[in-house]
Design a protein around this motif. Structure first.
Motif, PDB file in Angstrom:
ATOM      1  N   TYR A  99       0.784  -1.161  -0.060  1.00 48.75           N
ATOM      2  CA  TYR A  99      -0.010  -0.051   0.021  1.00 48.75           C
ATOM      3  C   TYR A  99       0.747   1.129   0.115  1.00 48.75           C
ATOM      4  CZ  TYR A  99      -3.090   3.716   1.559  1.00 48.75           C
ATOM      5  OH  TYR A  99      -3.843   4.865   1.944  1.00 48.75           O
ATOM      6  N   SER A 100       0.334   2.255  -0.792  1.00 46.59           N
ATOM      7  CA  SER A 100       1.091   3.617  -0.871  1.00 46.59           C
ATOM      8  C   SER A 100      -0.077   4.603  -0.637  1.00 46.59           C
ATOM      9  CB  SER A 100       1.734   3.870  -1.952  1.00 46.59           C
ATOM     10  OG  SER A 100       2.135   4.960  -2.316  1.00 46.59           O
ATOM     11  N   ALA A 101       0.087   5.455   0.206  1.00 50.80           N
ATOM     12  CA  ALA A 101      -0.851   6.533   0.295  1.00 50.80           C
ATOM     13  C   ALA A 101      -0.961   7.325  -0.894  1.00 50.80           C
ATOM     14  CB  ALA A 101      -0.538   7.355   1.288  1.00 50.80           C
ATOM     15  N   PHE A 102      -0.142   7.553  -1.714  1.00 45.86           N
ATOM     16  CA  PHE A 102       0.077   8.347  -3.075  1.00 45.86           C
ATOM     17  C   PHE A 102      -0.904   7.638  -4.104  1.00 45.86           C
ATOM     18  CE2 PHE A 102       3.891   9.325  -0.817  1.00 45.86           C
ATOM     19  CZ  PHE A 102       3.814  10.530  -0.647  1.00 45.86           C
ATOM     20  N   THR A 103      -0.752   6.286  -4.054  1.00 50.07           N
ATOM     21  CA  THR A 103      -1.690   5.603  -5.070  1.00 50.07           C
ATOM     22  C   THR A 103      -3.023   5.194  -4.622  1.00 50.07           C
ATOM     23  OG1 THR A 103      -0.781   3.550  -4.443  1.00 50.07           O
ATOM     24  CG2 THR A 103       0.505   4.795  -6.393  1.00 50.07           C
ATOM     25  N   GLY A 104      -3.191   5.079  -3.499  1.00 51.09           N
ATOM     26  CA  GLY A 104      -4.471   4.598  -2.897  1.00 51.09           C
ATOM     27  C   GLY A 104      -4.679   3.074  -2.848  1.00 51.09           C
ATOM     28  N   ILE A 105      -5.772   2.560  -2.254  1.00 48.47           N
ATOM     29  CA  ILE A 105      -6.053   1.375  -2.013  1.00 48.47           C
ATOM     30  C   ILE A 105      -6.302   0.645  -3.509  1.00 48.47           C
ATOM     31  CG2 ILE A 105      -7.944  -0.338  -1.135  1.00 48.47           C
ATOM     32  CD1 ILE A 105      -8.363   1.578   1.094  1.00 48.47           C
ATOM     33  N   TRP A 106      -7.098   1.261  -4.422  1.00 51.43           N
ATOM     34  CA  TRP A 106      -7.624   0.508  -5.643  1.00 51.43           C
ATOM     35  C   TRP A 106      -6.132   0.548  -6.586  1.00 51.43           C
ATOM     36  CZ3 TRP A 106     -11.637  -1.498  -4.218  1.00 51.43           C
ATOM     37  CH2 TRP A 106     -12.317  -0.732  -3.312  1.00 51.43           C
ATOM     38  N   HIS A 107      -5.148   1.294  -6.430  1.00 52.24           N
ATOM     39  CA  HIS A 107      -4.097   1.186  -7.411  1.00 52.24           C
ATOM     40  C   HIS A 107      -2.854   0.692  -7.084  1.00 52.24           C
ATOM     41  CE1 HIS A 107      -6.743   3.378 -10.210  1.00 52.24           C
ATOM     42  NE2 HIS A 107      -6.891   4.213  -9.165  1.00 52.24           N
ATOM     43  N   SER A 108      -2.801   0.324  -5.698  1.00 48.97           N
ATOM     44  CA  SER A 108      -1.511  -0.314  -5.151  1.00 48.97           C
ATOM     45  C   SER A 108      -1.318  -1.630  -5.518  1.00 48.97           C
ATOM     46  CB  SER A 108      -1.861  -0.247  -3.515  1.00 48.97           C
ATOM     47  OG  SER A 108      -1.759   1.026  -3.120  1.00 48.97           O
ATOM     48  N   ASP A 109       0.261  -2.027  -5.614  1.00 50.33           N
ATOM     49  CA  ASP A 109       0.517  -3.473  -6.269  1.00 50.33           C
ATOM     50  C   ASP A 109      -0.007  -4.429  -5.163  1.00 50.33           C
ATOM     51  OD1 ASP A 109       1.529  -2.244  -8.266  1.00 50.33           O
ATOM     52  OD2 ASP A 109       3.424  -1.871  -7.226  1.00 50.33           O
TER      53      ASP A 109
END
Length: 335
Positions: free
Chosen positions: A78-88
């Motif tokens: 999870y990355s706060a910059f990409t968000g839940i829907w776009h994290s790897d």
């Protein structure tokens, strides 16, 4: 019935058949004749009851079920910059990290040790307090004592730890008194051997009074005729407590014990975070504090979510196992 009917002939047989059908038809309940009402019709009939349930249902939906969507980050990088829907997605990588951590064994031991102390010492104190309050005959005195022992529950942990520091720190009241008496002084707050006992005593002082509410409610439902019958049989106060009061509390104790086992890995973060220091870190780091350090201080949100899910699954298994065990002993259980 066919044999009876066949014994009659001609018109008598037809008349008897008509009479039997008419009698049976009258005895059929009306509710079987009418079609079953639909679920929506029954709900509309009890609409005001369901309306009273709405605030509770809304609370659980908003604060318990909706946030479960965020558990996806336990399987993501999870990355706060990409968000839940776009994290790897990384699968079970964070769960493997839990078991590969070299400190996890010591942290798990600290957590289980503190939970065991709470089950063995803190949990029975509430029962003993309820029994003692139940023995008081003066209602005014009983209510006064209840109010006094309830009050610490409403005191925040910051205030509680502040009071502990005032009394037990290196320059606290206790050491000042010991110095005046020319006795050896000690800073218990930095002593690793005193960390767990202090955590336990603080919890007992703060929560024991509040925990007696449920037990006192159960005691209020005991039939007084049981006490009267036991007195007639020659039972004294101790016998009354042992043979009447405690058996009446057995079901309540079983349910609360089941719920307590479900939180065996939850030791709280506020109290530990305020009490721990560099000298007590090895014995004071529990799972909750470990998740706080990894998830909040180190911003590893995926790891903290995975750890929280892992703890919840263990708690679920413990609750189901304890509930099944309690039922084998003849109690109702929690569900």
């Amino acid at each position: 019935m066919d044999n009876i009917i066949s014994s009659y002939s001609g018109g008598e047989e037809k008349a008897l058949s008509s009479a039997i059908e008419e009698t049976v038809g009258r005895n059929v309940p009306a509710r079987l004749e009418r079609p079953a009402k639909s679920l929506l019709t029954r709900m509309w009939k009890m609409r005001f009851i369901y309306l009273l349930l709405l605030p509770g249902i809304a609370y659980f939906v908003i604060y318990k079920y909706v946030p479960m969507v965020g558990l996806m980050i336990a399987f993501q990088d999870y990355s706060a910059f990409t968000g839940i829907w776009h994290s790897d997605w990384v699968g079970f990588a964070h769960f493997k990290e839990i078991f590969n951590d070299p400190n996890i064994v010591q942290i798990l031991f600290n957590t289980l040790y503190l939970s065991l102390l709470q089950l063995l010492f803190a949990f029975p104190v509430g029962i003993l307090m309820a029994l003692m309050l139940n023995e008081l005959r003066s209602q005014s005195y009983k209510r006064s004592i209840q109010s006094i022992v309830y009050l610490p529950h409403f005191v925040s942990w910051i205030v509680v730890i502040g009071l502990v520091n005032t009394f037990l720190s290196e320059k606290g009241i206790v050491n000042s008194v010991l110095g005046l008496l020319h006795l050896p002084q000690s800073n218990l707050l930095t002593n690793p051997h005193w960390f767990m006992p202090l955590i336990l005593l603080e919890g007992v002082w703060k929560e024991t009074g509040w925990g007696t509410i449920i037990f006192l409610a159960a005691l209020s439902g005991i039939n007084n005729e049981l006490y009267e019958a036991a007195v007639v049989d020659g039972a004294n106060r101790m016998r009354l407590m042992w043979h009447v009061t405690l058996p009446a509390l057995r079901g309540t104790i079983a349910i609360l014990l089941i719920l307590q086992l479900g939180h065996v890995l939850d030791t709280g973060i506020e109290q530990i975070m305020l009490m721990i220091n560099a000298l007590t870190k090895d014995v004071g780091t529990t799972l909750d504090y470990y998740v706080y350090v990894k998830g909040i201080l180190n911003a590893d949100f995926s790891f903290s979510a995975a750890f929280g899910l892992f703890k919840s699954l263990i708690g679920l298994v413990l609750i189901l196992g304890a509930n099944r065990l309690v039922k084998k002993f003849g109690e109702e259980g929690a569900f």
